[in-house]
Design a protein around this motif. Structure first.
Motif, short mmCIF file in Angstrom:
data_model
loop_
_atom_site.label_atom_id
_atom_site.label_comp_id
_atom_site.label_asym_id
_atom_site.label_seq_id
_atom_site.Cartn_x
_atom_site.Cartn_y
_atom_site.Cartn_z
N ASP A 36 0.91 -1.23 -0.12
CA ASP A 36 -0.02 -0.08 -0.10
C ASP A 36 0.82 1.42 0.00
O ASP A 36 2.08 1.21 -0.09
N TRP A 56 -3.56 4.17 -2.17
CA TRP A 56 -3.80 2.74 -3.00
C TRP A 56 -3.24 1.61 -2.12
O TRP A 56 -2.43 1.58 -1.31
N TRP A 57 -3.92 0.49 -2.57
CA TRP A 57 -3.35 -0.75 -1.91
C TRP A 57 -3.43 -1.97 -2.93
O TRP A 57 -4.55 -1.62 -4.00
N PHE A 76 -7.21 5.59 3.87
CA PHE A 76 -6.59 4.87 4.88
C PHE A 76 -6.94 5.50 6.17
O PHE A 76 -6.80 6.81 6.31
N TRP A 82 -8.17 0.34 5.22
CA TRP A 82 -8.40 0.79 3.85
C TRP A 82 -9.92 0.96 3.67
O TRP A 82 -10.60 -0.13 4.05
N HIS A 84 -12.61 1.58 0.47
CA HIS A 84 -12.77 1.82 -0.95
C HIS A 84 -13.92 3.08 -0.80
O HIS A 84 -14.88 3.12 -0.66
#
Length: 129
Positions: A36, A56-57, A76, A82, A84
């Motif tokens: 991430d 992002w991950w 995050f 995390w 979305h």
């Protein structure tokens, strides 16, 4: 699916660690590797332990001759999870995509040295990586 027999999990973890601070070893398991990037602080005025980040991950799932990747953009949160979340600011999206593309190239080049493939998950919506 099991990892390719040519590389142990520990060897792959060492290899992925060389890519920089992206690997979250504590979230890796068996044939799944988690990366991430906390790219943009949402509000720098909050206390460090309460800050949230846009980022992002990416998950890599091992297959016989390489890896399948899946990634998401999002936030995050304060709890360290995390989420979305749809991002509506084009400058934030552009920055996240740039960092993800940069990492993706390094990851791809790295796996090429091991003669392993890197392919997108069929369900993933690509951002032209």
């Amino acid at each position: 699916m099991a990892l390719t027999s040519n590389y142990s999990k520990s060897k792959l973890l060492k290899h992925f660690t060389r890519l920089g601070p992206y690997l979250r070893e504590s979230l890796c398991q068996d044939d799944l590797f988690f990366f991430d990037c906390l790219a943009i602080c949402v509000n720098a005025k909050t206390a460090p332990e309460k800050r949230e980040f846009w980022g992002w991950w990416l998950e890599l799932r091992g297959e016989l001759n390489g890896f399948v990747y899946h990634y998401k953009l999002g936030m995050f949160d304060k709890a360290g999870n995390w989420q979305h979340i749809e991002i509506n600011k084009s400058n934030i999206i552009k920055s996240l995509e740039d960092t993800l593309q940069e990492f993706h190239k390094r990851l791809s080049d790295s796996l090429n040295t091991l003669e392993l493939t890197l392919t997108p998950c069929p369900k993933m919506v690509a951002i032209n990586l």
